[in-house]
Scaffold this motif. Structure first.
Motif, short mmCIF file in Angstrom:
data_model
loop_
_atom_site.label_atom_id
_atom_site.label_comp_id
_atom_site.label_asym_id
_atom_site.label_seq_id
_atom_site.Cartn_x
_atom_site.Cartn_y
_atom_site.Cartn_z
N LYS A 214 -12.43 6.75 2.18
CA LYS A 214 -13.62 7.22 1.33
C LYS A 214 -14.69 6.44 1.81
N LYS B 157 -4.65 14.43 -10.23
CA LYS B 157 -5.02 14.00 -8.93
C LYS B 157 -3.95 14.48 -7.78
N ASP C 9 0.69 -1.08 0.01
CA ASP C 9 -0.06 0.14 -0.10
C ASP C 9 0.84 1.24 0.10
N GLY D 202 -3.20 9.02 -0.97
CA GLY D 202 -3.62 7.50 -0.78
C GLY D 202 -4.79 7.19 0.32
N TYR D 203 -4.19 7.68 1.36
CA TYR D 203 -5.20 7.42 2.64
C TYR D 203 -6.54 8.03 2.14
N ALA D 204 -6.58 9.31 1.41
CA ALA D 204 -7.87 9.92 1.10
C ALA D 204 -8.79 8.86 0.43
N ASP D 205 -8.08 8.34 -0.58
CA ASP D 205 -9.07 7.15 -1.39
C ASP D 205 -9.35 6.01 -0.24
N GLN D 206 -8.31 5.75 0.50
CA GLN D 206 -8.69 4.37 1.44
C GLN D 206 -9.79 4.79 2.32
N ASN E 159 1.89 2.22 -4.30
CA ASN E 159 1.48 1.39 -5.55
C ASN E 159 2.28 0.28 -5.73
N TYR F 104 0.23 8.22 -6.31
CA TYR F 104 0.38 9.59 -6.04
C TYR F 104 1.72 9.61 -5.68
N LYS G 49 0.21 6.42 -10.32
CA LYS G 49 -1.22 6.17 -9.70
C LYS G 49 -1.32 6.14 -8.54
#
Lengths: 387, 296
Positions: free
Chosen positions: A279, A355, A78, A273-277, A81, A333, A331
């Protein structure tokens, strides 16, 4: 059912067939290259310094496939990527990647190289913090290798001999849970506001964690410090501690999700990456690169000089520095080292670039001596400032 | 208890115990201990006093690492660890004895087995899970912190005090486990004899109870001190670098992403830790031997 004699006969036939194939396989490259490993002009894969030594990328891939395996270490799935990168490499080249101890540190990687010299399970490639890349090169632990894209990598981001090459990096950023914090801090100066009491955390202890160290360095730049002078950054965190804003908890996705570390200073690629995680988990994670303390740092790739799978190691590097590999980091970030050139020639993944957290200007990097000095100061003064 | 009866029964044959045959029987143990403790200790001591030049590979003896391990923040971390361990061992020891005494003297067998089982579990509940349990209950956004508004009362889990409380969580049960058998050994008849001779409860403890228990109490203290001194994961997860502890410093120097070339200082710190543990044992052993006289 076969009778036992028929079975024995079949076994003999089968082993004869296997033996013939094996000798054929072994003989074929011999005739072409003069070495048992597929390298051109008798160059062993372990001595190859560029893809030209193999003849072509295809020849390199063939040599790597013959090894069949690649040992990597300290690549958390994680993180930037890496999970997808490993899968993509395995699928593309049909080479098995043995991922050892994903959460290891740079010091652990160097220790693994030293302690497993000559063993089959020694790591082939390393992803190191820059200080360890430099010290490892000085200790003569790495094989020099220049990837095909070598010329496009800025001079400050690679060892002149190719013993290490910067791969990806990011900026120090402030992550903030907008669901819990009414106004998210945008700068280091903001963090001192009383409204953030008991809310600001670092990703670990800066004498151990690279991103926490970057946080202190950036805070120093925000407070009239310089690459050679990290003291203002240490003072800044001392001040944060006194005001009660700083909490010494090491921020992790778990502490963020629980609301224990609602503001976390970390690399922008991790925070993004946390922001995606998060959601859909009640956490609205916002990322800002503070304008008053811009600090970027890159990690470096290096090949173990005594890699058990030397061709696979070199193929891995070629993959990472191809447009495909670089876009996979993007991808996640992370900002791949070839991004500026790829943006110009249009090979960069535009959606992923859009992004990324916004940053003004180009990053500057401390010189080796400046970095050493900053670390010595930090190791000496951090405890006192924080206790 | 059994050792005292043994020595009495074997009084006449004590000399024969030192014969060669008994030594032979201990050889496997000695060999095992020598291998499993000797080799790491030797490697650590070697690394602590030598330096290898990265370029040439030449090794030379130097006192530099040991000197550095006793200066500045490294010395601070050693002092911090000793302070924390001594305080937690003392508090944990006293509370553990009080609890164990209450459990042992209560006539409820259910309470006794429940308390001892719970102690057995809790004494081994440490590391990161324990830290997270505390973060979730009394951390900054912990359940109890918010319900009882502990922050306004000055509570802060991420401090020396906070760490002390967390350590006590596994040190007190450990003390209960260690001391309960010794408390069982205090025969009720002794107390009755003291009482019928006109002794007060305080006099009984002063002249009979504590002297008999002293070796076990000291042993418990040393065990607690050692456990707290060597603890690493809980502290690492809770306070990071803000409470200086020697185990955290060793981890920083040995397996970090920031400091390079500090491995030998880490080994020197390890050696310092062994010296401190040895010092504690050196104080404990003669005292224990002295108090053990009461058991004869």
């Amino acid at each position: 059912m076969l009778s036992s004699s028929a079975r024995r006969g079949a076994a003999v036939l089968l082993s004869a067939a296997v033996l013939t194939t094996l000798t054929a396989c072994g003989a074929a490259p011999d005739q072409k290259s003069g070495g048992a490993d597929g390298a051109k002009n008798g160059v062993q894969p372990g001595a190859a310094t560029s893809v030209a030594d193999f003849g072509s990328l295809e020849a390199l891939a063939a040599a790597a496939q013959k090894e069949g395996e690649l040992n990597v270490i300290a690549l958390p799935p994680d993180w930037a990527n890496y999970g997808e990168i490993i899968k993509a490499f395995e699928a593309k080249y049909k080479i098995k990647v043995n991922s050892e101890n994903p959460d290891a540190s740079s010091a652990d990687e160097i220790a693994a190289v030293k302690s497993r010299k000559g063993q089959k399970r020694a790591p082939d490639v390393l992803d190191l913090g820059i200080a360890f890349a430099r010290s490892g090169a000085a200790e003569n632990l790495f094989a020099p290798y220049k990837v095909t894209a070598w010329d496009k990598i800025p001079a400050g981001q690679k060892d002149a001999d190719g013993r290490w090459t910067n791969d990806y990096g990011g900026y120090v950023s402030i992550g903030c849970d907008a669901a819990r914090i009414p106004t998210c801090p945008q700068t280091f100066a903001d963090l001192l506001k009383p409204e953030y009491k008991g809310k600001v955390a670092l990703n670990g202890n800066p004498t151990k964690s690279g991103s926490a160290f970057g946080g202190v360095y950036a805070a120093s730049l925000a407070n009239k410090g310089s690459f050679a002078d990290i003291q203002p950054g240490i003072d800044f965190f001392g001040q944060l501690k006194k005001s009660g804003n700083f909490i010494p908890v090491e921020s992790t996705p778990a502490t963020v999700e629980k609301g224990e570390t609602p503001i976390s200073i970390d690399w922008d690629y991790l925070n993004a990456g946390y922001a995606d995680q998060f959601k859909g988990k009640g956490v609205d994670w916002k990322v800002a690169v503070p304008t008053d303390g811009v600090y970027a740092q890159y990690y470096s790739q290096a090949i173990n000089k005594e890699a058990p799978n030397p061709a696979a190691a070199r193929l891995w590097l070629e993959f990472l520095y191809s447009a495909e590999g670089q876009n996979l980091w993007l991808k996640g970030y992370a900002r791949p080292v070839l991004l500026p050139g790829m943006t110009q020639d249009g090979t960069a993944d535009q959606a992923a670039v859009a992004k990324l957290p916004q940053v003004q200007g180009t990053p500057a990097f401390p010189a080796s001596e400046e970095l050493d000095k900053a670390k010595a100061t930090l190791a000496e003064k951090w405890d006192k400032a924080l206790s | 208890m059994s050792s005292t009866t043994d020595s009495r029964a074997a009084d006449g044959t004590r000399r024969r115990r030192r014969g060669p045959r008994t030594w032979l029987a201990t050889l496997p143990l000695l060999a095992f201990t020598g291998l499993c403790f000797g080799i790491p200790l030797g490697a650590m001591a070697y690394g602590a006093v030598t330096r290898t030049d990265p370029a040439s590979g030449a090794t030379q003896v130097t006192g530099e690492h040991l000197a550095r391990s006793l200066q500045g923040p490294y010395l601070g971390s050693l002092i911090g660890s000793v302070q924390l361990s001594a305080l937690t061992a003392l508090v944990g020891g006293v509370l553990g004895v009080v609890i164990a005494q209450a459990v042992v003297t209560s006539r409820s067998a259910g309470l006794r087995s429940a308390a001892l089982t719970a102690s057995g579990v809790l004494a081994n509940f440490g590391g990161v899970p324990l830290a997270f349990a505390f973060i979730a209950t009394v951390g900054i956004s912990g359940v109890v912190t918010r319900l009882a508004d502990l922050t306004s009362l000055g509570w802060n889990l991420y401090s020396f005090t906070g760490l002390t409380v967390v350590y006590l969580y596994f040190l007190i049960p450990l003390m209960v486990l260690v001391i309960a058998p010794a408390l069982d050994g205090l025969r009720p008849q002794w107390r009755e004899a003291a009482q019928s001779s006109g002794a007060t409860g305080r006099q009984f403890w002063r002249h009979v109870g504590l002297p008999v228990l002293a070796p076990s109490l000291l042993g418990g203290f040393v065990l607690l001190f050692g456990t707290a001194f060597a603890a690493h994961a809980t502290a690492a997860a809770l306070v990071g670098g803000s409470v200086p502890l020697v185990t955290l410093k060793i981890a920083d120097a040995l397996s970090g992403n920031v400091l390079t070339g500090q491995e030998n200082v880490a080994l020197a710190l390890g050696l310092d830790m062994i010296l401190i543990a040895g010092l504690v044992m050196a104080i404990y052993l003669p005292l224990q031997r002295r108090s053990a006289r009461w058991l004869r």
